[in-house]
Design an enzyme around this catalytic site. Sequence first.
Site, PDB file in Angstrom:
ATOM      1  N   GLU A 325       0.268   0.307   4.502  1.00 30.89           N
ATOM      2  CA  GLU A 325      -0.231   0.010   5.848  1.00 30.89           C
ATOM      3  C   GLU A 325      -0.553  -1.464   6.096  1.00 30.89           C
ATOM      4  OE1 GLU A 325      -2.333   4.303   6.707  1.00 30.89           O
ATOM      5  OE2 GLU A 325      -3.466   2.869   5.542  1.00 30.89           O
TER       6      GLU A 325
HETATM    7  C1  TNX Z   1      -3.833   6.705   4.872  1.00 24.34           C
HETATM    8  S1  TNX Z   1      -2.598   7.182   2.323  1.00 24.34           S
HETATM    9  C2  TNX Z   1      -4.224   5.719   3.988  1.00 24.34           C
HETATM   10  C3  TNX Z   1      -5.647   5.520   3.737  1.00 24.34           C
HETATM   11  C4  TNX Z   1      -6.523   6.432   4.559  1.00 24.34           C
HETATM   12  C5  TNX Z   1      -5.899   7.802   4.603  1.00 24.34           C
HETATM   13  C6  TNX Z   1      -6.731   8.825   5.299  1.00 24.34           C
HETATM   14  C7  TNX Z   1      -2.656   5.671   2.243  1.00 24.34           C
HETATM   15  C8  TNX Z   1      -1.913   5.031   1.188  1.00 24.34           C
HETATM   16  N1  TNX Z   1      -3.385   5.020   3.165  1.00 24.34           N
HETATM   17  O1  TNX Z   1      -5.985   4.177   3.998  1.00 24.34           O
HETATM   18  O2  TNX Z   1      -7.767   6.489   3.973  1.00 24.34           O
HETATM   19  O3  TNX Z   1      -4.659   7.712   5.245  1.00 24.34           O
HETATM   20  O4  TNX Z   1      -6.208  10.109   5.095  1.00 24.34           O
END
Ligand code: TNX
Length: 513
Positions: A325
């Site tokens: 992300e």
């Molecule tokens: C996605 S899964 C994220 C996290 C959040 C999560 C909540 C991932 C690698 N990144 O930053 O906490 O969703 O479900």
Amino acid sequence: ATLARAAERTAAELLAPPAPHRLTDVVPAPQQVQPDPTEDWVLPAEAVIVATADPAALAVAAHLAELLRPATGYPLPVADTTTPDPADGIALVLDETDDLGAEGYRLDITTNGVRVTAGTATGLFYGVQTLRQLLPPAIESPVPVSEHWALPGGSITDAPRFPYRGAMLDVARHFFAVEDVLRVIEHLARYKLNHLHLHLTDDQGWRIAVDSWPKLTGVGATTEVGGGPGGHYTKADYRRIVSYAAARHITVVPEIDLPGHTNSALVAYPELAPDKIAPPPYTGTEVGFSYVDPADERTYDFIADVLGEVAALTPGPWLHIGGDEAFKVKGEVYTGFVERAQRIVAGLGKTVVGWHQLAPAGHLDGRVLQWWGTNGEDPTTADAVRRGARLILSPGNHAYLDMKYAPDTPIGHDWAGLIDVRKAYDWDPGTHLADVPAEAVLGVEAPLWTESVTSLADIELLLLPRLPAIAELGWSPRATHDWAGFRDRLAAHGPRWARAGTTFHRAPEIPWP
Ligand code: TNX
């Protein structure tokens, strides 16, 4: 007379020893089980635990004694031995000629006692975890109870399907004390999981002391989701977690999430921010807005220093660099950043792990991608596998422990759907991702993100009973996969958790006794 006979029968029934647990009632399901009811055995008060004269084997013996002493009240002295004879006690035998692999074991229960045989202390440890589940649930009592400590006769031969079986705890969104982490480690050990991934840094807080960049914790650790006080692990705290895990044959995988999820670092060191201005501390739950400046050399000094100190504290081979992300770092800037970070990890002698967003970056020997997609198609990840990457599978819609079980689950998310116990159990890591061969799959991991999780009881509510489902997918041969059987075996764990004072979700699809 009839009444008297009925009363007699009741008394006899009350006095009769309860039938021992069945040898097949183990989670995760063992590879091979051969029950032999003529060999049922009862642990006597004077039982001795003997082990091969090897420090690691004796440590497992001591661990077993500590597991059994509180509820039995028996002394259970530990001694080393040159003879593998259980002699009315429990023998842990290291036998390197045995072909059980790095983690396999054999468990034999006879009227003469119990013998666990393995080629490694890790195998002995897993044999002990199985043995523990075959005793009555009262064995989980923290205080002595009067009980007939019966064990079902027969033999189990067992070894895991995948070498990597893990869970992740996000200690960044909410901070959790060392004691809470130790408790989580105990849950992992019980189900033969061998990796604890700690998500140590995120926008809301930096949780691990770094001597060369002291404000990371001095400033960056004082916040968490919702405005609570946050916190961090000193190096001594982290070492304590690592050694507690190691004593349970669990490897800690530290994650420093880069280049995104870094607001807490930018608050502490604005020089790392793209505009060199400190952002306000963040206590919300959005993602994808922060990043360290990929165009500034100082960023790579920072990464080398941080990863260097974390690597030095970490005996295990893995270093997780996040990579998820980073929405504002795109294309070649992102892959260039990742390639440099991967090389820094390799230069520290560690194996790089990252979320599957790392896939488009250049391959580096041994690198591991943690896949958290929600449908079984991902050509970019499949391509990275063709270039040599191995995979840890954490499908968001099956393995994400922060998803709610049902709409009325009091905490958790639902962006990847609801995950009841059956959903957690009903997938096959070997075939889940299209165009990825089973040989590329290192194993499975169940991540617990903690935006909505604020206490150990919250953690346990989301972990249990789904963690055992994921553990079984990682350990058990596919041939044993069977929802009806799993549901029944899992049900027997409710009374164990209750005895141990552990919170769990009374999932309606499980026939709890
Ligand atoms: C996605 S899964 C994220 C996290 C959040 C999560 C909540 C991932 C690698 N990144 O930053 O906490 O969703 O479900």
